[in-house]
Design a protein around this motif. Structure first.
Motif, PDB file in Angstrom:
ATOM      1  N   ASP A 192       0.823  -1.205   0.000  1.00 29.65           N
ATOM      2  CA  ASP A 192       0.000   0.000   0.000  1.00 29.65           C
ATOM      3  C   ASP A 192       0.859   1.259   0.000  1.00 29.65           C
ATOM      4  O   ASP A 192       0.456   2.305  -0.526  1.00 29.65           O
ATOM      5  CB  ASP A 192      -0.933  -0.003   1.205  1.00 29.65           C
ATOM      6  N   ILE A 245       2.659   1.656  -3.605  1.00 30.29           N
ATOM      7  CA  ILE A 245       1.750   2.134  -4.644  1.00 30.29           C
ATOM      8  C   ILE A 245       1.750   3.657  -4.729  1.00 30.29           C
ATOM      9  O   ILE A 245       1.449   4.234  -5.779  1.00 30.29           O
ATOM     10  CB  ILE A 245       0.335   1.573  -4.378  1.00 30.29           C
ATOM     11  N   HIS A 246       2.114   4.342  -3.655  1.00 30.42           N
ATOM     12  CA  HIS A 246       2.159   5.805  -3.675  1.00 30.42           C
ATOM     13  C   HIS A 246       3.187   6.344  -4.657  1.00 30.42           C
ATOM     14  O   HIS A 246       3.180   7.541  -4.975  1.00 30.42           O
ATOM     15  CB  HIS A 246       2.464   6.344  -2.271  1.00 30.42           C
ATOM     16  N   ASN A 247       4.100   5.502  -5.142  1.00 30.33           N
ATOM     17  CA  ASN A 247       5.087   5.933  -6.129  1.00 30.33           C
ATOM     18  C   ASN A 247       4.534   5.924  -7.557  1.00 30.33           C
ATOM     19  O   ASN A 247       5.208   6.357  -8.478  1.00 30.33           O
ATOM     20  CB  ASN A 247       6.331   5.032  -6.064  1.00 30.33           C
ATOM     21  N   TRP A 248       3.320   5.405  -7.720  1.00 31.86           N
ATOM     22  CA  TRP A 248       2.699   5.345  -9.043  1.00 31.86           C
ATOM     23  C   TRP A 248       1.849   6.597  -9.276  1.00 31.86           C
ATOM     24  O   TRP A 248       1.542   7.324  -8.339  1.00 31.86           O
ATOM     25  CB  TRP A 248       1.832   4.093  -9.150  1.00 31.86           C
ATOM     26  N   ARG A 251      -1.125   9.138  -9.496  1.00 28.48           N
ATOM     27  CA  ARG A 251      -2.273   9.213  -8.594  1.00 28.48           C
ATOM     28  C   ARG A 251      -3.528   8.569  -9.173  1.00 28.48           C
ATOM     29  O   ARG A 251      -4.299   7.930  -8.457  1.00 28.48           O
ATOM     30  CB  ARG A 251      -2.559  10.674  -8.240  1.00 28.48           C
ATOM     31  N   GLN A 280      -3.637   4.852  -8.508  1.00 30.82           N
ATOM     32  CA  GLN A 280      -3.505   4.341  -7.153  1.00 30.82           C
ATOM     33  C   GLN A 280      -4.771   3.700  -6.574  1.00 30.82           C
ATOM     34  O   GLN A 280      -4.683   2.629  -5.956  1.00 30.82           O
ATOM     35  CB  GLN A 280      -2.997   5.444  -6.230  1.00 30.82           C
ATOM     36  N   MET A 319      -5.105   0.225  -7.981  1.00 33.23           N
ATOM     37  CA  MET A 319      -3.993  -0.620  -7.551  1.00 33.23           C
ATOM     38  C   MET A 319      -4.137  -0.999  -6.081  1.00 33.23           C
ATOM     39  O   MET A 319      -3.837  -2.137  -5.690  1.00 33.23           O
ATOM     40  CB  MET A 319      -2.669   0.100  -7.807  1.00 33.23           C
ATOM     41  N   GLN A 320      -4.594  -0.054  -5.256  1.00 30.10           N
ATOM     42  CA  GLN A 320      -4.812  -0.352  -3.837  1.00 30.10           C
ATOM     43  C   GLN A 320      -5.882  -1.430  -3.685  1.00 30.10           C
ATOM     44  O   GLN A 320      -5.729  -2.369  -2.891  1.00 30.10           O
ATOM     45  CB  GLN A 320      -5.227   0.921  -3.084  1.00 30.10           C
ATOM     46  N   GLU A 368      10.480   4.845  -1.392  1.00 28.49           N
ATOM     47  CA  GLU A 368       9.712   4.223  -0.321  1.00 28.49           C
ATOM     48  C   GLU A 368      10.535   3.961   0.933  1.00 28.49           C
ATOM     49  O   GLU A 368       9.988   3.720   2.014  1.00 28.49           O
ATOM     50  CB  GLU A 368       9.066   2.913  -0.801  1.00 28.49           C
TER      51      GLU A 368
END
Length: 213
Positions: free
Chosen positions: A99, A102-105, A107, A110, A113-114, A194
């Motif tokens: 979780d 995924i913040h690197n993808w 917005r 996200q 993906m989450q 991350e």
């Protein structure tokens, strides 16, 4: 790889399955390593495929227990296509807070993906006999994903071979150009967002100001 080597040393019939270059074998590689040809994932060192080779499948079918270390890629192949089909017992280990990664993808990607990450991981927890995490924080996240299977989730900290460091000699500070009285902090890991190294550096600076080290 080290886990596999340790199991072999203890007399276990351990096998390791991975995607990669089938022609790449290290000289010191232990037995029972099964490599299925995989395609590169961008510029990363990771490889992917949608199935194991026939030889790898044949070896996997003889096993009593699958230990899966990630829910995507080869973990998905082993868990969903093999362990479930052959009704094999499964241990699931989650090393990564997906979780957070995924913040690197972008917005806009996200939310989907989450949702997919939580759904996939919850499915593996449900299928496993036990699910382990390396920290209490990760275990709490897993219990939030699959509360109905919370009793399966345990914390198993990553082990370190201390004997390898007991024989190591410290690098003389002079060879590194450091004063003898310098306070030295060391980080060992990947330089990726991350890992949040600014927070680590800030913690080091605060520790130094308080006289630690």
């Amino acid at each position: 790889h080290e886990h596999h080597t340790e199991l072999l040393a203890r007399g276990c019939d351990a096998h390791l399955f991975t995607f990669g270059y089938t022609w790449h074998r290290r000289a010191a590689e232990p037995r029972n390593v099964w490599r299925t040809l995989g395609v590169p994932l961008g510029a990363s060192p990771f490889r992917a495929n949608i199935m194991l080779s026939a030889q790898a499948c044949g070896a996997a079918r003889q096993l009593d227990l699958f230990h899966i270390h990630e829910p995507f890629g080869i973990g998905w192949v082993a868990g969903r296509q093999l362990a479930r089909r052959w009704r094999k017992a499964m241990v699931f280990t989650v090393h990564t807070r997906h979780d957070i990664y995924i913040h690197n993808w972008p917005r806009w990607l996200q939310p989907a993906m989450q949702w997919q990450a939580r759904r996939t991981i919850a499915g593996f927890i449900s299928q496993s006999s036990i699910t382990s995490a390396p920290s209490h924080d990760t275990a709490a996240w897993l219990r939030a994903i699959a509360p109905e299977h919370a009793e399966k989730i345990v914390v198993s900290h990553n082990g370190v071979r201390l004997d390898q460091f007991e024989r190591a000699l410290p690098e003389p500070r002079g060879r590194l150009g450091l004063p003898a009285n310098a306070c030295v902090f060391i980080y060992v890991g990947r330089l990726t967002p991350e890992k949040n190294l600014p927070v680590l550096l800030d913690a080091f600076a605060r520790a130094r100001r308080r006289g630690c080290g």
